[in-house]
Motif scaffolding. Structure first.
Motif, mmCIF file in Angstrom:
data_model
loop_
_atom_site.group_PDB
_atom_site.id
_atom_site.type_symbol
_atom_site.label_atom_id
_atom_site.label_comp_id
_atom_site.label_asym_id
_atom_site.label_seq_id
_atom_site.Cartn_x
_atom_site.Cartn_y
_atom_site.Cartn_z
ATOM 1 N N GLY A 70 0.804 -1.215 0.000
ATOM 2 C CA GLY A 70 0.000 0.000 0.000
ATOM 3 C C GLY A 70 0.835 1.262 0.000
ATOM 4 O O GLY A 70 0.364 2.334 -0.410
ATOM 5 N N ALA A 71 2.080 1.135 0.447
ATOM 6 C CA ALA A 71 2.981 2.290 0.466
ATOM 7 C C ALA A 71 3.764 2.424 -0.835
ATOM 8 O O ALA A 71 4.761 3.154 -0.879
ATOM 9 C CB ALA A 71 3.945 2.177 1.644
ATOM 10 N N LEU A 116 -8.323 4.486 -0.957
ATOM 11 C CA LEU A 116 -8.240 3.266 -1.760
ATOM 12 C C LEU A 116 -8.179 2.026 -0.881
ATOM 13 O O LEU A 116 -8.842 1.021 -1.153
ATOM 14 C CB LEU A 116 -7.006 3.335 -2.667
ATOM 15 C CG LEU A 116 -6.749 2.109 -3.549
ATOM 16 C CD1 LEU A 116 -7.914 1.871 -4.493
ATOM 17 C CD2 LEU A 116 -5.445 2.273 -4.322
ATOM 18 N N THR A 117 -7.386 2.084 0.189
ATOM 19 C CA THR A 117 -7.274 0.935 1.089
ATOM 20 C C THR A 117 -8.600 0.645 1.769
ATOM 21 O O THR A 117 -8.977 -0.528 1.936
ATOM 22 C CB THR A 117 -6.179 1.191 2.142
ATOM 23 O OG1 THR A 117 -4.964 1.562 1.497
ATOM 24 C CG2 THR A 117 -5.933 -0.055 2.977
ATOM 25 N N VAL A 143 -1.136 3.230 6.082
ATOM 26 C CA VAL A 143 -0.655 3.585 4.747
ATOM 27 C C VAL A 143 -0.654 5.095 4.525
ATOM 28 O O VAL A 143 0.306 5.653 3.971
ATOM 29 C CB VAL A 143 -1.508 2.879 3.672
ATOM 30 C CG1 VAL A 143 -1.173 3.397 2.279
ATOM 31 C CG2 VAL A 143 -1.316 1.370 3.751
ATOM 32 N N GLY A 144 -1.723 5.777 4.947
ATOM 33 C CA GLY A 144 -1.845 7.212 4.681
ATOM 34 C C GLY A 144 -0.691 8.044 5.197
ATOM 35 O O GLY A 144 -0.001 8.729 4.419
ATOM 36 N N SER A 239 6.198 0.014 -7.597
ATOM 37 C CA SER A 239 5.069 -0.817 -7.191
ATOM 38 C C SER A 239 5.356 -2.280 -7.476
ATOM 39 O O SER A 239 5.081 -3.158 -6.654
ATOM 40 C CB SER A 239 3.799 -0.377 -7.925
ATOM 41 O OG SER A 239 3.946 -0.511 -9.329
ATOM 42 N N ALA A 240 5.931 -2.549 -8.636
ATOM 43 C CA ALA A 240 6.241 -3.939 -8.972
ATOM 44 C C ALA A 240 7.260 -4.511 -7.996
ATOM 45 O O ALA A 240 7.134 -5.664 -7.551
ATOM 46 C CB ALA A 240 6.771 -4.008 -10.402
#
Length: 448
Positions: A70-71, A116-117, A143-144, A239-240
């Motif tokens: 998420g980060a 989103l989470t 996450v935020g 992200s990947a």
């Protein structure tokens, strides 16, 4: 002509020596900070290993891995901010304005990831077999604030404030350890631990704002530009990387029985240690990757990272049983044969991280496509055939990491060969050039 041929080689060798001397102090600071932060982070999991049941442990490690995934925008934001702030220094731009833009973007991105989470909470509950939606909602509160903290990390990295950068890394690790200790003393389960982690993330963000200073905070409150576009592009690769290196515990939680998933979660500590222990190397050289041409700094980062990884693998081969007992306790001693394999998995992702940062520093996001392909392939292979045991899952992850490293090493070898041969373009790039390095030249020297 023959008398002049040795000179480029001599300049190249002196360049390596200058790079080593210039990077010694930053490397020491960042290594001290990241190693301390990593030890604190491992302490968090050691506390969990000894206070949570295997069933709860599997869920908690899977949730914390999802927090890493998420980060993803946070790490992309750090890299974008570091690159842009470093170039602002090179072109004598307003650094306070750049810091304010970083915080502004971090705030917006953090709020978007929070929403989103929250939106994917039902999917998380299903995939991890949770008894309640509350732990997944608390995950959003982890996450935020993390995005805001990483914006500050990027600002510090781009301005070479390595002491403050190391201090903030330690703050993040210390806040997580304190969260684990409080949860252990209180006897909390999955929900309690996630709540403590949410408070820790908020505390780290507050400290980050204090470190960056009031000038950047005031600038961030004004209306102005943001770097959402570059962050989205940067997420292609970061992200990947984070997804593929964090798939282990969620896949184990979904496919293995709860006890086996908890044992797998204990082993992932070794892969995370091998991934993040050498991270200080690429952190130190990243701003130089972004502002200087040639693959010299990349080669240094790959070599140093590979040596650290090799040392870790050898160490876990020799001390696998004592390390398994140290990390999980005597009840997890039977996991010792898998300890070197999990260390090697983390080492592959550590090397992959260097290649990802290198290409991002060149404004080239195509390497991320390979990592996404590998991530999808791992999920498909595990889902269809390789989920009967922890060993099957681990070997699949290791194979994916090896593939990424082989491709990255091949790209670096090509870049070094071109540089030595004098084929690398240095100046006079046409406006329509597709060379990734052209982005650097135009950003540092806009008039060209």
């Amino acid at each position: 002509m023959s008398a002049k041929t040795p000179r480029p080689r001599a300049r190249s060798m002196s360049g390596w020596r200058r790079a080593l001397r210039a990077g010694t102090v930053p490397a020491l600071l960042i290594s001290l900070g990241t190693m301390t932060a990593n030890l604190l982070g491992y302490g968090f999991f050691l506390v969990l290993n000894r206070t949570q049941s295997p069933e709860n442990l599997g869920a908690l490690v899977a949730l914390t891995n999802l927090a890493v995934i998420g980060a993803v925008p946070a790490l992309a934001l750090q890299l974008v901010v570091a690159r842009r702030v470093a170039r602002a220094r090179a072109t004598v731009r307003d650094q306070a304005s750049a810091g304010g833009t970083a915080l502004r973007t971090g705030t917006v991105v953090g709020f978007a990831m929070f929403l989103l989470t929250c939106g994917v909470t039902p999917v998380i509950v299903w995939a991890l077999h949770l008894d309640s939606a509350l732990p997944a909602l608390l995950l959003a509160l982890v996450v935020g604030p993390t995005c805001l903290t990483y914006a500050v990390l990027g600002d510090l990295q781009g301005t070479d404030r390595f002491l403050a950068l190391a201090a903030l890394y330690v703050t993040v690790g210390l806040s997580r350890l304190c969260a684990g200790l409080v949860a252990a003393v209180a006897g909390w389960g999955v929900t309690g631990v996630m709540g403590a982690l949410a408070l820790a993330a908020a505390a780290a963000a507050i400290v980050a704002l204090w470190i960056v200073g009031g000038g950047s905070v005031r600038e961030a409150m004004r209306r102005g530009e943001s770097w959402h576009g570059p962050v989205l592009h940067g997420m292609t690769a970061t992200s990947a990387l984070l997804v593929v290196s964090s798939l282990d515990a969620p896949l184990a939680r979904h496919f293995l029985d709860p006890v086996a998933a908890g044992e797998f979660a204990v082993l992932t500590i070794f892969s995370k240690a091998a991934l993040w222990a050498p991270a200080f190397v690429v952190t130190v050289v990243y701003s130089r990757m972004a502002t200087r041409r040639g693959p010299r700094h990349v080669g240094l980062a790959v070599t140093a990272t590979a040596l650290i990884v090799a040392f870790g693998v050898v160490l876990t081969i020799v001390l696998r049983e004592p390390l398994a007992i140290l990390v999980g306790g005597a009840s997890y001693a039977h996991l010792a044969p898998l300890v070197p394999l999990f260390t090697a998995i983390g080492g592959m992702w550590a090397l992959a991280q260097v290649f990802v940062y290198w290409r991002l520093a060149r404004a080239d996001h195509r390497f991320g496509l390979l990592l996404w392909i590998v991530a999808v392939a791992i999920i498909v292979i595990v889902a269809l055939a390789r989920h009967d045991s922890a060993a099957q899952l681990a070997w699949t992850l290791f194979g994916g990491g090896c593939l990424v490293v082989i491709v990255g090493a091949a790209l670096l070898a090509v870049a070094m060969r071109r540089h030595r041969a004098g084929d690398l373009l240095v100046s006079g790039l046409m406006p329509g050039s597709t060379d990734p390095d052209a982005d650097i030249e135009r950003d540092v020297h806009p008039g060209r």
